[in-house]
Design an enzyme around this catalytic site. Sequence first.
Site, PDB file in Angstrom:
ATOM      1  N   HIS A  29     -19.113 -16.177  20.884  1.00 46.20           N
ATOM      2  CA  HIS A  29     -18.304 -16.102  22.170  1.00 46.20           C
ATOM      3  C   HIS A  29     -19.196 -16.067  23.492  1.00 46.20           C
ATOM      4  CE1 HIS A  29     -15.370 -15.311  19.216  1.00 46.20           C
ATOM      5  NE2 HIS A  29     -14.433 -15.842  20.012  1.00 46.20           N
ATOM      6  N   ASP A 158      -8.782 -11.853  30.626  1.00 36.85           N
ATOM      7  CA  ASP A 158      -7.314 -12.429  30.753  1.00 36.85           C
ATOM      8  C   ASP A 158      -6.366 -12.451  29.732  1.00 36.85           C
ATOM      9  OD1 ASP A 158      -7.802 -13.524  33.717  1.00 36.85           O
ATOM     10  OD2 ASP A 158      -9.475 -14.664  32.606  1.00 36.85           O
ATOM     11  N   GLY A 159      -7.053 -12.098  28.436  1.00 37.61           N
ATOM     12  CA  GLY A 159      -5.914 -12.076  27.322  1.00 37.61           C
ATOM     13  C   GLY A 159      -5.098 -10.736  27.363  1.00 37.61           C
ATOM     14  N   HIS A 263     -15.721 -20.512  25.684  1.00 37.76           N
ATOM     15  CA  HIS A 263     -15.293 -19.492  25.180  1.00 37.76           C
ATOM     16  C   HIS A 263     -15.872 -18.796  23.534  1.00 37.76           C
ATOM     17  CE1 HIS A 263     -12.387 -16.089  24.290  1.00 37.76           C
ATOM     18  NE2 HIS A 263     -12.137 -16.841  23.136  1.00 37.76           N
ATOM     19  N   GLU A 412       6.136   1.627  20.509  1.00 37.05           N
ATOM     20  CA  GLU A 412       5.934   1.862  19.465  1.00 37.05           C
ATOM     21  C   GLU A 412       4.414   1.520  19.054  1.00 37.05           C
ATOM     22  OE1 GLU A 412      10.282   1.710  19.052  1.00 37.05           O
ATOM     23  OE2 GLU A 412       9.053   0.504  19.643  1.00 37.05           O
ATOM     24  N   HIS A 474      17.924  -1.392  10.668  1.00 34.91           N
ATOM     25  CA  HIS A 474      17.313  -0.041  10.601  1.00 34.91           C
ATOM     26  C   HIS A 474      16.867   0.307   9.425  1.00 34.91           C
ATOM     27  CE1 HIS A 474      18.537  -0.122  14.700  1.00 34.91           C
ATOM     28  NE2 HIS A 474      18.385   1.119  14.935  1.00 34.91           N
TER      29      HIS A 474
END
Length: 662
Positions: A29, A158-159, A263, A412, A474
């Site tokens: 990259h 930007d990700g 990129h 989480e 659950h």
Amino acid sequence: MHNSALDQAAITTLRVHSIEMVEKAKSGHPGMALGAAPIIWSIYKEGMKHNPQNPQWVNRDRFVLSAGHSTPLLYSLLNLLGYDLSAEDLANFRQLHSKTPGHPEVVITPGVDAGTGPLGQGVAMGVGMALAEAHLAAKFNRPDFPIMDHYTFVLHGDGCPQEGVAMEAASFAGGQKLGKLINIYDRNTITIDGSIDLSFNDDVAKRYEAMGWQVLHVADANDLSALKSAIAEAKAEGDKPSLIIVNSKIGYGSPLEGSNKTHGAPLGPENVKATKEHFNWPLDRPDFYTDPELEAYIADYRQELAGQEAAWHKLFDTWASQYPDLSADWQAYFHPDYSDLDQDAFLTEIPAKAEASRDSSHRILNHLAQRYSNILGGSADLAGSNKTWLDDQGCFSPEDRSGRNIHYGIREFAMSCIMNGMLLHGGVRAYCSTFFTFSDYMRSGIRSAGLMNLPAIFVLTHDSIGVGEDGPTHQPVEHLTSFRAMPKLLTFRPCDFVETAAAYRYALQSGRPSIMALSRQGLTQLDLPASDRAVDKGAYLVKETENPQILFIATGSEVALALQAQEKLQASGIGSRVVSMPCMKLFLEQTPAYQEEVLPSHLSKRLAIEAGSSLSWYRFVGSEGRVMGIDDFGLSAKANDIFNYFGFTVDQVVKEAQALLD
């Protein structure tokens, strides 16, 4: 020390070395490296204290490349600054067993503070590092002795702001007022698919401001003066984390500047040549060339950096002489020794009746926290249900950095990555917790702990259909199997208090990433001394009756079920062997002789019993065995009714065993 011309030469060198790495590897990259080179140089040169001669200096500023794909830029920087990364290592970028893998790996490359790649996780790990720094500073710093005093820098593109985990973590950091956390957002407005506005139009500045961050702006990544001022302003803000939004151009200086084509692919020989010409880089220079004048400039800078560490050690020695008790604690925090942790220390707490392993875990965790003050952790808004609260240890907060209970909120994924960052920082031994089924939200964070071989403890309660009335959303079914398949990770499902204590002991002593899959339902306490429990070997013989014809393998609450079935079979003249296997991976690591001792091959009639997916058990039962598992989602009903519905009863186990013997 400053020399604007040589600073600019360093930035050009980073750019050129980065595109040379990618071109030689025919993979990588280059785009962000060309655009963000001034940013990373400014971070390391103007913002950070670090020492290339000692990448593990405990009070160094931390750096996390959350945009982990931009390793050419990071590796070029580490090489240029004199970390143990040679030009040959740069030339081996992305090659087998090199020190320069495609994404940063903390266990491979000197100077890498965090393993990144999945976007957003680096942001959360940076939060964990800043949290650990704040907690340790509260513990050890004294007036005129800021021995734990550093910043955490995170560079992302930007990700990351599009990833939920980054926003979860940023929200947590803002609420906790982690003022020594500085994120730099390389805003080039390009993603793999093209312009960012194809999918993302959020006002990131307003989002961060709403979450309690200071937001600063740099209009042009090539403006070194503006970058320096922004970093200084961020460091001066003590009550808020800071986000510096820096406008840059992907592929800067190349014919493909501004294009998403830069990129994730090499520029190609002609574009590399044109890019070098743009930066006035002589084309006759060999790859990975560094100008001698620049080398001398950086050598002097390295001496300055080494002097910073030397000054800290002098301060540390004076502090240690004035505060010997704290100095002893420091050694225990940063060089913990759990070798003297005897399981017998827990045994005075063995319950006299059935007890859920989450309750056993609560007492064990509190025992450990009393004994080792560097243990801290928290839950994703379920501390009361997970039973992970440390009694009388306070809450980590802006008002009390010494608190050892962390309220993560309903985050989480961020929780798992924040904990990873704390462990990467060092000095603390952290755990985190939620319901086992919600581990789906944090799976990638757990995987990262495995990749980095962190001593993480994931306390995951409500381990099966025993959750009961909350129903299949659950009730974990496939989770044990999926985590057993994850490399490096140990998955424990203990059957009683003693196994739970042994699992914690092994996790602490081994330092291996571990899951504690703990029950809501009560567990019968086995009538078997701790000395006869080989939990550290993953499986062991619980009980064998005369002339065994069948072998039961079980975990968790199903071990007691197997023993009840054994008793009933014995009454009808059928002998059997019951094996508890709390950690499948540990058992598979044992010698063939031990495996044969526990699972003798002559006992080919085998029945595995576990209230979860059957998939992982077939390697143990063989062609003549069977598995009693659950290969469907659960139900909403009382726990006993669900167990009965799925056949987890003594009579059904006996029936299955007799069918095997017929």
